[in-house]
Design a protein around this motif. Structure first.
Motif, PDB file in Angstrom:
ATOM      1  N   PRO A   1      36.306  26.278  37.897  1.00  0.00           N
ATOM      2  CA  PRO A   1      34.973  26.566  37.374  1.00  0.00           C
ATOM      3  C   PRO A   1      34.674  25.791  36.100  1.00  0.00           C
ATOM      4  O   PRO A   1      35.586  25.444  35.345  1.00  0.00           O
ATOM      5  N   PRO A   2      33.385  25.516  35.870  1.00  0.00           N
ATOM      6  CA  PRO A   2      33.013  24.877  34.612  1.00  0.00           C
ATOM      7  C   PRO A   2      33.267  25.823  33.448  1.00  0.00           C
ATOM      8  O   PRO A   2      33.444  27.018  33.641  1.00  0.00           O
ATOM      9  N   ASN A   3      33.282  25.260  32.265  1.00  0.00           N
ATOM     10  CA  ASN A   3      33.476  26.054  31.057  1.00  0.00           C
ATOM     11  C   ASN A   3      32.261  25.849  30.154  1.00  0.00           C
ATOM     12  O   ASN A   3      32.340  25.220  29.105  1.00  0.00           O
ATOM     13  N   TRP A   4      31.131  26.359  30.597  1.00  0.00           N
ATOM     14  CA  TRP A   4      29.873  26.161  29.894  1.00  0.00           C
ATOM     15  C   TRP A   4      29.886  26.847  28.541  1.00  0.00           C
ATOM     16  O   TRP A   4      30.416  27.955  28.441  1.00  0.00           O
ATOM     17  N   PRO A   5      29.443  26.217  27.489  1.00  0.00           N
ATOM     18  CA  PRO A   5      28.765  24.927  27.385  1.00  0.00           C
ATOM     19  C   PRO A   5      29.672  23.764  26.977  1.00  0.00           C
ATOM     20  O   PRO A   5      29.212  22.769  26.440  1.00  0.00           O
ATOM     21  N   ASP A   6      30.937  23.842  27.240  1.00  0.00           N
ATOM     22  CA  ASP A   6      31.905  22.804  26.892  1.00  0.00           C
ATOM     23  C   ASP A   6      31.613  21.518  27.667  1.00  0.00           C
ATOM     24  O   ASP A   6      31.712  21.508  28.895  1.00  0.00           O
TER      25      ASP A   6
ATOM     26  N   GLY B   1      33.389  19.032  28.043  1.00  0.00           N
ATOM     27  CA  GLY B   1      34.591  18.556  28.716  1.00  0.00           C
ATOM     28  C   GLY B   1      34.742  19.102  30.125  1.00  0.00           C
ATOM     29  O   GLY B   1      35.462  18.535  30.947  1.00  0.00           O
ATOM     30  N   HIS B   2      34.076  20.216  30.407  1.00  0.00           N
ATOM     31  CA  HIS B   2      34.072  20.842  31.734  1.00  0.00           C
ATOM     32  C   HIS B   2      32.641  21.290  32.040  1.00  0.00           C
ATOM     33  O   HIS B   2      32.346  22.488  32.053  1.00  0.00           O
ATOM     34  N   PRO B   3      31.704  20.330  32.241  1.00  0.00           N
ATOM     35  CA  PRO B   3      30.286  20.660  32.344  1.00  0.00           C
ATOM     36  C   PRO B   3      29.939  21.466  33.595  1.00  0.00           C
ATOM     37  O   PRO B   3      30.635  21.426  34.599  1.00  0.00           O
ATOM     38  N   GLN B   4      28.812  22.179  33.485  1.00  0.00           N
ATOM     39  CA  GLN B   4      28.357  23.013  34.599  1.00  0.00           C
ATOM     40  C   GLN B   4      27.867  22.190  35.778  1.00  0.00           C
ATOM     41  O   GLN B   4      27.919  22.641  36.899  1.00  0.00           O
ATOM     42  N   GLN B   5      27.341  21.010  35.572  1.00  0.00           N
ATOM     43  CA  GLN B   5      26.814  20.104  36.581  1.00  0.00           C
ATOM     44  C   GLN B   5      25.535  20.615  37.229  1.00  0.00           C
ATOM     45  O   GLN B   5      24.649  19.837  37.517  1.00  0.00           O
TER      46      GLN B   5
ATOM     47  N   ILE C   1      27.799  34.245  33.931  1.00  0.00           N
ATOM     48  CA  ILE C   1      28.828  33.546  34.693  1.00  0.00           C
ATOM     49  C   ILE C   1      29.100  34.389  35.934  1.00  0.00           C
ATOM     50  O   ILE C   1      29.360  35.597  35.827  1.00  0.00           O
ATOM     51  N   ASP C   2      29.010  33.758  37.123  1.00  0.00           N
ATOM     52  CA  ASP C   2      29.241  34.513  38.357  1.00  0.00           C
ATOM     53  C   ASP C   2      30.728  34.735  38.582  1.00  0.00           C
ATOM     54  O   ASP C   2      31.563  34.209  37.831  1.00  0.00           O
ATOM     55  N   PRO C   3      31.117  35.513  39.594  1.00  0.00           N
ATOM     56  CA  PRO C   3      32.541  35.798  39.797  1.00  0.00           C
ATOM     57  C   PRO C   3      33.425  34.574  40.053  1.00  0.00           C
ATOM     58  O   PRO C   3      34.627  34.636  39.845  1.00  0.00           O
ATOM     59  N   ALA C   4      32.816  33.456  40.480  1.00  0.00           N
ATOM     60  CA  ALA C   4      33.597  32.240  40.697  1.00  0.00           C
ATOM     61  C   ALA C   4      33.548  31.296  39.508  1.00  0.00           C
ATOM     62  O   ALA C   4      34.151  30.233  39.534  1.00  0.00           O
ATOM     63  N   GLY C   5      32.827  31.675  38.447  1.00  0.00           N
ATOM     64  CA  GLY C   5      32.784  30.870  37.234  1.00  0.00           C
ATOM     65  C   GLY C   5      31.557  29.995  37.067  1.00  0.00           C
ATOM     66  O   GLY C   5      31.446  29.277  36.076  1.00  0.00           O
ATOM     67  N   HIS C   6      30.598  30.019  38.007  1.00  0.00           N
ATOM     68  CA  HIS C   6      29.390  29.213  37.891  1.00  0.00           C
ATOM     69  C   HIS C   6      28.387  29.875  36.934  1.00  0.00           C
ATOM     70  O   HIS C   6      28.123  31.064  37.063  1.00  0.00           O
TER      71      HIS C   6
END
Length: 128
Positions: free
Chosen positions: A60-65, A67-71, A108-113
């Motif tokens: 999953p993304p690490n919003w708002p980082d 380095g691991h953007p939401q896309q 953040i949803d259960p899958a990390g989105h």
């Protein structure tokens, strides 16, 4: 301008498509229209469609980082942000630590989105 294609759906990768489909089905009220082990689709009468695809290596993304953007993320219009927030938290969402604007809430949803609830706006007249 003539369209090249017709928009079909948004698909979210996740480790548990059934769980995520149930989560978004509870938010939207949309039924499952395709139910396969690695591909679940929710359909609506309005033409919008969400699909959930098995991706065992999904990170999953690490919003708002950055380095691991939401896309990408989903926005849902709601009439009452407080009530909608209570209901979606009870479904298993979590409120994002960073909230950039009081007119919407980032979850953040259960899958990390990440996804947002935004205040419904009154209908406006077309421009022109």
């Amino acid at each position: 301008m003539t369209a090249i294609a017709t928009f079909a759906l948004v698909a979210l990768d996740c480790r548990d498509p059934h769980r995520l489909a149930a989560f978004y089905g509870a938010i939207t009220g949309w039924p499952i229209v395709i139910d396969e082990p690695d591909w679940i689709v929710l359909g609506s009468s309005g033409g919008a469609t969400l699909a959930f695809q098995l991706a065992t290596d999904h990170v999953p993304p690490n919003w708002p980082d950055p380095g691991h953007p939401q896309q990408a993320h989903l926005d849902f219009a709601v009439d009452d942000l407080v009530l909608a927030t209570e209901r979606v938290l009870a479904l298993g969402a979590r409120r994002a630590d960073f909230q950039p604007d009081p007119s919407f809430v980032v979850f953040i949803d259960p899958a990390g989105h990440p996804f947002c609830f935004v205040r419904s706006l009154p209908p406006t007249r077309p421009v022109g």
